[in-house]
Design a protein around this motif. Structure first.
Motif, PDB file in Angstrom:
ATOM      1  N   ALA A   1      36.530  37.919  29.518  1.00 25.67           N
ATOM      2  CA  ALA A   1      37.950  38.249  29.384  1.00 25.67           C
ATOM      3  C   ALA A   1      38.133  39.619  28.730  1.00 25.67           C
ATOM      4  CB  ALA A   1      38.662  37.181  28.572  1.00 25.67           C
ATOM      5  N   ASP A   2      37.303  39.932  27.747  1.00 21.60           N
ATOM      6  CA  ASP A   2      37.406  41.239  27.087  1.00 21.60           C
ATOM      7  C   ASP A   2      37.042  42.378  28.031  1.00 21.60           C
ATOM      8  OD1 ASP A   2      38.202  40.039  24.742  1.00 21.60           O
ATOM      9  OD2 ASP A   2      36.187  40.008  23.865  1.00 21.60           O
ATOM     10  N   ALA A   3      36.125  42.126  28.963  1.00 24.88           N
ATOM     11  CA  ALA A   3      35.666  43.173  29.880  1.00 24.88           C
ATOM     12  C   ALA A   3      36.385  43.142  31.229  1.00 24.88           C
ATOM     13  CB  ALA A   3      34.162  43.024  30.106  1.00 24.88           C
ATOM     14  N   ALA A   4      37.449  42.360  31.331  1.00 21.09           N
ATOM     15  CA  ALA A   4      38.142  42.193  32.620  1.00 21.09           C
ATOM     16  C   ALA A   4      38.799  43.494  33.071  1.00 21.09           C
ATOM     17  CB  ALA A   4      39.193  41.094  32.503  1.00 21.09           C
ATOM     18  N   THR A   5      38.824  43.680  34.397  1.00 19.95           N
ATOM     19  CA  THR A   5      39.483  44.836  34.994  1.00 19.95           C
ATOM     20  C   THR A   5      40.733  44.373  35.731  1.00 19.95           C
ATOM     21  OG1 THR A   5      38.172  44.648  37.019  1.00 19.95           O
ATOM     22  CG2 THR A   5      37.314  46.086  35.274  1.00 19.95           C
ATOM     23  N   ARG A   6      41.593  45.290  36.023  1.00 24.53           N
ATOM     24  CA  ARG A   6      42.852  44.978  36.711  1.00 24.53           C
ATOM     25  C   ARG A   6      42.572  44.603  38.171  1.00 24.53           C
ATOM     26  NH1 ARG A   6      47.579  43.294  35.049  1.00 24.53           N
ATOM     27  NH2 ARG A   6      49.310  44.140  36.195  1.00 24.53           N
ATOM     28  N   ALA A   7      43.244  43.588  38.676  1.00 23.94           N
ATOM     29  CA  ALA A   7      43.093  43.183  40.078  1.00 23.94           C
ATOM     30  C   ALA A   7      43.631  44.283  40.989  1.00 23.94           C
ATOM     31  CB  ALA A   7      43.835  41.879  40.333  1.00 23.94           C
ATOM     32  N   GLY A   8      43.011  44.389  42.143  1.00 26.65           N
ATOM     33  CA  GLY A   8      43.406  45.425  43.094  1.00 26.65           C
ATOM     34  C   GLY A   8      44.666  45.066  43.867  1.00 26.65           C
TER      35      GLY A   8
ATOM     36  N   ASP B   1      47.257  38.081  25.428  1.00 24.63           N
ATOM     37  CA  ASP B   1      46.898  39.341  26.084  1.00 24.63           C
ATOM     38  C   ASP B   1      47.891  39.750  27.167  1.00 24.63           C
ATOM     39  OD1 ASP B   1      44.670  39.255  24.480  1.00 24.63           O
ATOM     40  OD2 ASP B   1      43.320  38.574  26.065  1.00 24.63           O
ATOM     41  N   GLU B   2      48.822  38.851  27.501  1.00 21.90           N
ATOM     42  CA  GLU B   2      49.809  39.070  28.564  1.00 21.90           C
ATOM     43  C   GLU B   2      49.133  39.426  29.883  1.00 21.90           C
ATOM     44  OE1 GLU B   2      52.841  41.768  27.341  1.00 21.90           O
ATOM     45  OE2 GLU B   2      53.489  40.490  25.692  1.00 21.90           O
ATOM     46  N   ALA B   3      48.058  38.689  30.179  1.00 17.90           N
ATOM     47  CA  ALA B   3      47.311  38.931  31.421  1.00 17.90           C
ATOM     48  C   ALA B   3      46.630  37.640  31.852  1.00 17.90           C
ATOM     49  CB  ALA B   3      46.270  40.017  31.211  1.00 17.90           C
ATOM     50  N   LEU B   4      46.835  37.243  33.105  1.00 16.12           N
ATOM     51  CA  LEU B   4      46.157  36.072  33.656  1.00 16.12           C
ATOM     52  C   LEU B   4      44.745  36.451  34.074  1.00 16.12           C
ATOM     53  CD1 LEU B   4      49.019  34.646  35.905  1.00 16.12           C
ATOM     54  CD2 LEU B   4      48.438  34.024  33.559  1.00 16.12           C
ATOM     55  N   LEU B   5      43.798  35.541  33.858  1.00 14.83           N
ATOM     56  CA  LEU B   5      42.392  35.794  34.174  1.00 14.83           C
ATOM     57  C   LEU B   5      42.049  35.210  35.545  1.00 14.83           C
ATOM     58  CD1 LEU B   5      40.840  34.943  30.709  1.00 14.83           C
ATOM     59  CD2 LEU B   5      41.216  37.203  31.692  1.00 14.83           C
ATOM     60  N   TRP B   6      41.409  36.018  36.379  1.00 10.04           N
ATOM     61  CA  TRP B   6      41.007  35.627  37.722  1.00 10.04           C
ATOM     62  C   TRP B   6      39.532  35.951  37.911  1.00 10.04           C
ATOM     63  CZ3 TRP B   6      44.804  33.706  41.113  1.00 10.04           C
ATOM     64  CH2 TRP B   6      46.119  33.836  40.666  1.00 10.04           C
ATOM     65  N   VAL B   7      38.882  35.221  38.804  1.00  2.00           N
ATOM     66  CA  VAL B   7      37.491  35.489  39.160  1.00  2.00           C
ATOM     67  C   VAL B   7      37.385  35.374  40.681  1.00  2.00           C
ATOM     68  CG1 VAL B   7      36.732  33.087  38.894  1.00  2.00           C
ATOM     69  CG2 VAL B   7      35.078  34.924  38.613  1.00  2.00           C
ATOM     70  N   ARG B   8      36.457  36.111  41.254  1.00  2.43           N
ATOM     71  CA  ARG B   8      36.287  36.030  42.708  1.00  2.43           C
ATOM     72  C   ARG B   8      35.873  34.617  43.101  1.00  2.43           C
ATOM     73  NH1 ARG B   8      32.718  41.026  44.751  1.00  2.43           N
ATOM     74  NH2 ARG B   8      32.141  39.368  46.200  1.00  2.43           N
ATOM     75  N   THR B   9      36.418  34.126  44.198  1.00  2.75           N
ATOM     76  CA  THR B   9      36.128  32.762  44.628  1.00  2.75           C
ATOM     77  C   THR B   9      34.666  32.572  44.992  1.00  2.75           C
ATOM     78  OG1 THR B   9      36.923  33.357  46.830  1.00  2.75           O
ATOM     79  CG2 THR B   9      38.434  32.170  45.420  1.00  2.75           C
ATOM     80  N   ASP B  10      34.038  33.580  45.573  1.00  2.00           N
ATOM     81  CA  ASP B  10      32.624  33.430  45.923  1.00  2.00           C
ATOM     82  C   ASP B  10      31.741  33.436  44.675  1.00  2.00           C
ATOM     83  OD1 ASP B  10      33.325  36.099  45.563  1.00  2.00           O
ATOM     84  OD2 ASP B  10      31.764  36.837  46.904  1.00  2.00           O
ATOM     85  N   TRP B  11      32.169  34.066  43.600  1.00  2.32           N
ATOM     86  CA  TRP B  11      31.405  34.035  42.353  1.00  2.32           C
ATOM     87  C   TRP B  11      31.600  32.723  41.615  1.00  2.32           C
ATOM     88  CZ3 TRP B  11      32.783  39.512  40.124  1.00  2.32           C
ATOM     89  CH2 TRP B  11      32.105  40.478  40.859  1.00  2.32           C
ATOM     90  N   ALA B  12      32.793  32.172  41.689  1.00  5.17           N
ATOM     91  CA  ALA B  12      33.073  30.918  40.975  1.00  5.17           C
ATOM     92  C   ALA B  12      32.336  29.744  41.605  1.00  5.17           C
ATOM     93  CB  ALA B  12      34.574  30.644  40.950  1.00  5.17           C
TER      94      ALA B  12
ATOM     95  N   ALA C   1      26.241  31.793  36.589  1.00  5.67           N
ATOM     96  CA  ALA C   1      25.310  32.925  36.668  1.00  5.67           C
ATOM     97  C   ALA C   1      25.737  33.963  37.698  1.00  5.67           C
ATOM     98  CB  ALA C   1      23.913  32.403  36.999  1.00  5.67           C
ATOM     99  N   GLN C   2      26.487  33.555  38.719  1.00  8.90           N
ATOM    100  CA  GLN C   2      26.897  34.491  39.771  1.00  8.90           C
ATOM    101  C   GLN C   2      28.056  35.395  39.341  1.00  8.90           C
ATOM    102  OE1 GLN C   2      27.787  32.423  43.351  1.00  8.90           O
ATOM    103  NE2 GLN C   2      25.861  31.321  43.406  1.00  8.90           N
ATOM    104  N   VAL C   3      28.778  35.003  38.293  1.00  7.33           N
ATOM    105  CA  VAL C   3      29.966  35.753  37.875  1.00  7.33           C
ATOM    106  C   VAL C   3      29.542  37.093  37.289  1.00  7.33           C
ATOM    107  CG1 VAL C   3      31.946  35.771  36.314  1.00  7.33           C
ATOM    108  CG2 VAL C   3      31.302  33.663  37.470  1.00  7.33           C
ATOM    109  N   LYS C   4      30.187  38.152  37.791  1.00  9.46           N
ATOM    110  CA  LYS C   4      29.878  39.499  37.322  1.00  9.46           C
ATOM    111  C   LYS C   4      31.082  40.162  36.663  1.00  9.46           C
ATOM    112  CE  LYS C   4      26.353  40.113  40.845  1.00  9.46           C
ATOM    113  NZ  LYS C   4      26.295  38.707  41.148  1.00  9.46           N
ATOM    114  N   GLY C   5      32.184  39.431  36.543  1.00  2.11           N
ATOM    115  CA  GLY C   5      33.356  39.988  35.884  1.00  2.11           C
ATOM    116  C   GLY C   5      34.629  39.257  36.265  1.00  2.11           C
ATOM    117  N   TYR C   6      35.637  39.429  35.433  1.00  2.09           N
ATOM    118  CA  TYR C   6      36.959  38.856  35.669  1.00  2.09           C
ATOM    119  C   TYR C   6      37.915  39.973  36.055  1.00  2.09           C
ATOM    120  CZ  TYR C   6      35.790  34.371  33.420  1.00  2.09           C
ATOM    121  OH  TYR C   6      35.253  33.157  33.106  1.00  2.09           O
TER     122      TYR C   6
END
Length: 188
Positions: free
Chosen positions: A72-79, A145-156, A164-169
């Motif tokens: 969550a701390d290293a999360a980037t903005r969704a495209g 943080d006023e931000a929802l956390l998302w992860v790629r579906t193929d990583w989840a 182990a497949q998750v490389k970022g939020y």
């Protein structure tokens, strides 16, 4: 040339997806266990079940907490071109992927009732309660943080938002998607 987006799934929704089935199956298994006298008796099974409920809930809430906060701390903005998966689709996919595990856990809890009634059913309920509490913790962090956390579906994968497949939020604003912070259904 167009830019392709990626499918994203809410982290809190994935965590919360297993809470209700585990809790209800645990309560049902404990109820069936109450009807079976068992080897140790209902009183011992009830006390053991209460202790297991608390231990399982605490363990589920605390396990991998550092990984969640790190991502969550290293999360980037969704495209702009990313696709946000609906809450109902996420819950349905999680339950389909885990239906045999849920059935096996329920049957094991009922079978254990012949030795220690009620106990394993309450442990199962504790695990569901722990998932619900963890989703609530994630929701409070999202609101802070006023931000929802998302992860790629193929990583989840099949319901592992810190696997182990998750490389970022990725993050979006609080208004994105159809679930409020914590993964509950957004009321219209």
């Amino acid at each position: 040339m167009g830019r392709a987006g990626q499918s994203l799934v809410r982290v809190a929704v994935v965590v919360r997806a297993g809470a209700a089935p585990l809790w209800w199956l645990g309560v049902l298994a404990a109820g069936i266990g109450f009807l079976i006298p068992g080897l140790t008796g209902r009183r011992v099974g009830g006390y053991a079940g209460a202790a297991l409920f608390l231990v399982c809930a605490a363990v589920v809430v605390l396990v991998r907490r550092r990984r969640y906060t790190g991502w969550a701390d290293a999360a980037t903005r969704a495209g702009k071109f990313d696709f946000l998966q609906d809450r109902a689709v996420t819950v349905r996919n999680w339950r389909r992927a885990h239906r045999w595990w849920l059935l096996g856990a329920f049957l094991a809890a009922v079978a254990c009732s012949f030795a220690v009634p009620i106990a394993v059913g309450l442990a199962l309920s504790g695990a569901g309660t722990g998932l619900w509490l963890k989703a609530g913790w994630l929701g409070r962090r999202e609101e802070r943080d006023e931000a929802l956390l998302w992860v790629r579906t193929d990583w989840a994968g099949e319901g592992r938002p810190v696997g182990a497949q998750v490389k970022g939020y990725r993050t979006t604003g609080l208004g994105a998607g159809d679930a409020v912070p914590g993964g509950a259904r957004r009321r219209r």
